[in-house]
Design an enzyme around this catalytic site. Sequence first.
Site, PDB file in Angstrom:
ATOM      1  N   HIS A 141     -36.334 -20.591 -28.349  1.00  0.00           N
ATOM      2  CA  HIS A 141     -36.077 -19.721 -27.198  1.00  0.00           C
ATOM      3  C   HIS A 141     -37.418 -19.474 -26.490  1.00  0.00           C
ATOM      4  O   HIS A 141     -38.469 -19.500 -27.128  1.00  0.00           O
ATOM      5  CB  HIS A 141     -35.513 -18.403 -27.741  1.00  0.00           C
ATOM      6  CG  HIS A 141     -35.027 -17.451 -26.700  1.00  0.00           C
ATOM      7  ND1 HIS A 141     -35.873 -16.616 -26.005  1.00  0.00           N
ATOM      8  CD2 HIS A 141     -33.772 -17.173 -26.260  1.00  0.00           C
ATOM      9  CE1 HIS A 141     -35.145 -15.878 -25.181  1.00  0.00           C
ATOM     10  NE2 HIS A 141     -33.878 -16.194 -25.308  1.00  0.00           N
ATOM     11  N   ASP A 218     -37.312 -16.621 -36.004  1.00  0.00           N
ATOM     12  CA  ASP A 218     -36.683 -15.890 -34.914  1.00  0.00           C
ATOM     13  C   ASP A 218     -35.233 -15.645 -35.335  1.00  0.00           C
ATOM     14  O   ASP A 218     -34.406 -16.560 -35.323  1.00  0.00           O
ATOM     15  CB  ASP A 218     -36.777 -16.730 -33.635  1.00  0.00           C
ATOM     16  CG  ASP A 218     -35.986 -16.131 -32.478  1.00  0.00           C
ATOM     17  OD1 ASP A 218     -35.219 -15.167 -32.702  1.00  0.00           O
ATOM     18  OD2 ASP A 218     -36.136 -16.632 -31.349  1.00  0.00           O
ATOM     19  N   GLN A 221     -30.437 -14.624 -33.412  1.00  0.00           N
ATOM     20  CA  GLN A 221     -29.030 -15.061 -33.509  1.00  0.00           C
ATOM     21  C   GLN A 221     -28.543 -15.163 -34.948  1.00  0.00           C
ATOM     22  O   GLN A 221     -27.386 -15.498 -35.176  1.00  0.00           O
ATOM     23  CB  GLN A 221     -28.845 -16.427 -32.821  1.00  0.00           C
ATOM     24  CG  GLN A 221     -29.157 -16.437 -31.349  1.00  0.00           C
ATOM     25  CD  GLN A 221     -28.252 -15.537 -30.525  1.00  0.00           C
ATOM     26  OE1 GLN A 221     -27.199 -15.089 -30.990  1.00  0.00           O
ATOM     27  NE2 GLN A 221     -28.659 -15.251 -29.308  1.00  0.00           N
ATOM     28  N   LYS A 244     -28.005  -7.220 -29.914  1.00  0.00           N
ATOM     29  CA  LYS A 244     -27.141  -8.358 -30.244  1.00  0.00           C
ATOM     30  C   LYS A 244     -26.320  -8.091 -31.509  1.00  0.00           C
ATOM     31  O   LYS A 244     -25.621  -8.969 -31.995  1.00  0.00           O
ATOM     32  CB  LYS A 244     -27.985  -9.625 -30.433  1.00  0.00           C
ATOM     33  CG  LYS A 244     -28.699 -10.094 -29.153  1.00  0.00           C
ATOM     34  CD  LYS A 244     -29.426 -11.384 -29.415  1.00  0.00           C
ATOM     35  CE  LYS A 244     -30.464 -11.699 -28.367  1.00  0.00           C
ATOM     36  NZ  LYS A 244     -29.896 -12.124 -27.082  1.00  0.00           N
ATOM     37  N   CYS A 383     -32.476 -19.634 -21.708  1.00  0.00           N
ATOM     38  CA  CYS A 383     -33.883 -19.484 -22.103  1.00  0.00           C
ATOM     39  C   CYS A 383     -34.344 -20.602 -23.037  1.00  0.00           C
ATOM     40  O   CYS A 383     -35.186 -20.375 -23.915  1.00  0.00           O
ATOM     41  CB  CYS A 383     -34.149 -18.123 -22.742  1.00  0.00           C
ATOM     42  SG  CYS A 383     -33.867 -16.748 -21.640  1.00  0.00           S
TER      43      CYS A 383
HETATM   44  C1  LIG Z   1     -32.873 -17.204 -30.421  1.00  0.00           C
HETATM   45  C2  LIG Z   1     -33.302 -16.081 -29.552  1.00  0.00           C
HETATM   46  N1  LIG Z   1     -34.573 -15.654 -29.603  1.00  0.00           N
HETATM   47  C3  LIG Z   1     -34.992 -14.640 -28.855  1.00  0.00           C
HETATM   48  C4  LIG Z   1     -34.167 -13.982 -28.000  1.00  0.00           C
HETATM   49  C5  LIG Z   1     -34.718 -12.864 -27.186  1.00  0.00           C
HETATM   50  O1  LIG Z   1     -34.127 -11.678 -27.491  1.00  0.00           O
HETATM   51  P1  LIG Z   1     -34.523 -10.384 -26.645  1.00  0.00           P
HETATM   52  O2  LIG Z   1     -34.217 -10.728 -25.231  1.00  0.00           O
HETATM   53  O3  LIG Z   1     -33.643  -9.320 -27.177  1.00  0.00           O
HETATM   54  O4  LIG Z   1     -35.955 -10.148 -26.858  1.00  0.00           O
HETATM   55  C6  LIG Z   1     -32.839 -14.395 -27.893  1.00  0.00           C
HETATM   56  C7  LIG Z   1     -31.858 -13.760 -26.993  1.00  0.00           C
HETATM   57  O5  LIG Z   1     -31.902 -13.653 -25.838  1.00  0.00           O
HETATM   58  C8  LIG Z   1     -32.403 -15.469 -28.688  1.00  0.00           C
HETATM   59  O6  LIG Z   1     -31.154 -15.905 -28.614  1.00  0.00           O
END
Ligand SMILES: Cc1ncc(COP(=O)(O)O)c(C=O)c1O
Lengths: 425, 140
Positions: A141, A218, A221, A244, A383
């Site tokens: 991401h 990370d 998910q 989430k 993203c």
């Molecule tokens: C795999 C992953 N990493 C990071 C993020 C970033 O999360 P956040 O926007 O809550 O910081 C997301 C979701 O948007 C994600 O799906």
Amino acid sequence: MGVQEQYPFDVEAVRADFPVLDRLVGGDPETPGEGPGDDTPLVYLDNAATSHTPDPVVDTISDYYRGYNANVHRGIHQLSQEASVAYEQAHDTVADFVGAAGREEIVFTKNTTEAMNLVAYAWGLEELGPGDNVVLSEMEHHASLVTWQQIGKRTGADVRFIDVTDEGRLDMDDAAALIDDDTEMVSVVHVSNTLGTVNPIAELAELAHDHGAYIFADGAQSVPNRPVDVKELGVDFLAFSGHKMCGPTGIGALYGREELLDAMQPYLYGGDMIRRVSFEDSTWEDLPWKFEAGTPSIAQGIAFAAAIDYLDDIGMDRVEAHEDLLAEYAYDELEALGGVEIYGPPGDERGGLVAFNVEGVHAHDLSSILNDYGVAIRAGDHCTQPLHDEMGIAASARASFYIYNTVEEIDALVDAVREARDLFA
Amino acid sequence: MGLGSDMYRQQILDHYKNPRNYGELEDPDFTHIGENPSCGDTIRMEVALDDAEETIEAVRFTGDGCAISMASASMLSERLHGMAVDDLDALDTDDITEMLGVDISPMRVKCAVLGRQVAQDGSKIHRGELDPDDRTNLEA
Ligand SMILES: Cc1ncc(COP(=O)(O)O)c(C=O)c1O
């Protein structure tokens, strides 16, 4: 009707805790809430972006503001004590949830992104330099990809990307080749938010540690959707977001092994994170407060713990079983439709989401049409722009599931996709 | 019916499936490319002017993207034939939604106006009013 009978818990009872699931859509998007023209039942399948918030969690927020709103760590008065205790205990709840030793290993952040940046700044900027490398994957991401890319530029460290195979899995031979004795950090997404791939984090952790590197998973998910235990995975850092996983926005967590957090310097300075301050110098509070400068997201932190209690009541193994059931059903139904390309591993080997494209229909057009049927999905690059570039597509549509989603809702998705496909044929 | 299906009335689907003025010009006075990176929409416009450089004589476009961006560029290309350069400069978002004849949901407006922006920016670069290195990017 077999699939519903396999639900691992009472989905209807869960749905009753989420009033938003009963709302109707289809009217004017400039006036939030139900209004004229809103006559289509909502089918919410954008949970990987953000999940909904059950009544007990909303109540926790409202109880805080109505009953004991106060700043934490600053007051001797009763309200401040109540708020402080609840806020601190929320760290214990989160620690317990991911198998951390205790609150000293859990730093509350705004979200996954901030947790990633915390380590990148507090550890990366200090420790990395020319000759070092950081190993990521092609399915990162932007939260991790952009962060390490920029830290690499600032420190001169090399940033490497583990190949993704045509099946949407990490090429572990490539991982073994890229991770070497100059690797300082391996930062890999646990469950891909685009491919749905569940990556072999424990195996990567071993690889990283064999070369004296740290591993950062990370968990944005994975933590919401399956049991995650930092000790079992063998990770040094783990990041995830409350919004989430039935929690509010504005709160997330960084797990870090205590000795590592202990050795790291703060990344934000100010009040709440200090112990003693003079004009010349300052000393830092204990973990985790050393990394939580300024007034934190108090209500959100307490509600984060309520969200975890809610999920724990269902049981994370059952949450995972439900996700698996829906993902496999959606995969099979979309595949059977024809003219649909699905990205990532087969239906029985993925997290609870399915990204796809319909032949001849741009993902944004698809999402606009699905919206007419009340079906909320994500369309875009999720993203993961470089991954989409690798796949040779500009965008994709993504349906992602959570505890309150049903087989009937996936049928509604598939019906709407069929309509869109036919409209453009 | 909500905004979505409305947005895909016959006219839009027709322009998407059979874009008008699609292709390139022999001898354009200016060519410009623009994109919406997160959508992956890309549009390239080529424009030929009259000798006085006051009126648009011919337009061709190529591109890749959603139905809204492509149909909008196609319809715009028809409108631009014979249009005064000053009038191109004056085209605003309302003109585009009017041309499309449908309500565009707020999140899709940038798709609808990409073609117009490319034509306008190309024209400005041609007159030396905009840095030629500027690639039109509605998300920048
Ligand atoms: C795999 C992953 N990493 C990071 C993020 C970033 O999360 P956040 O926007 O809550 O910081 C997301 C979701 O948007 C994600 O799906």
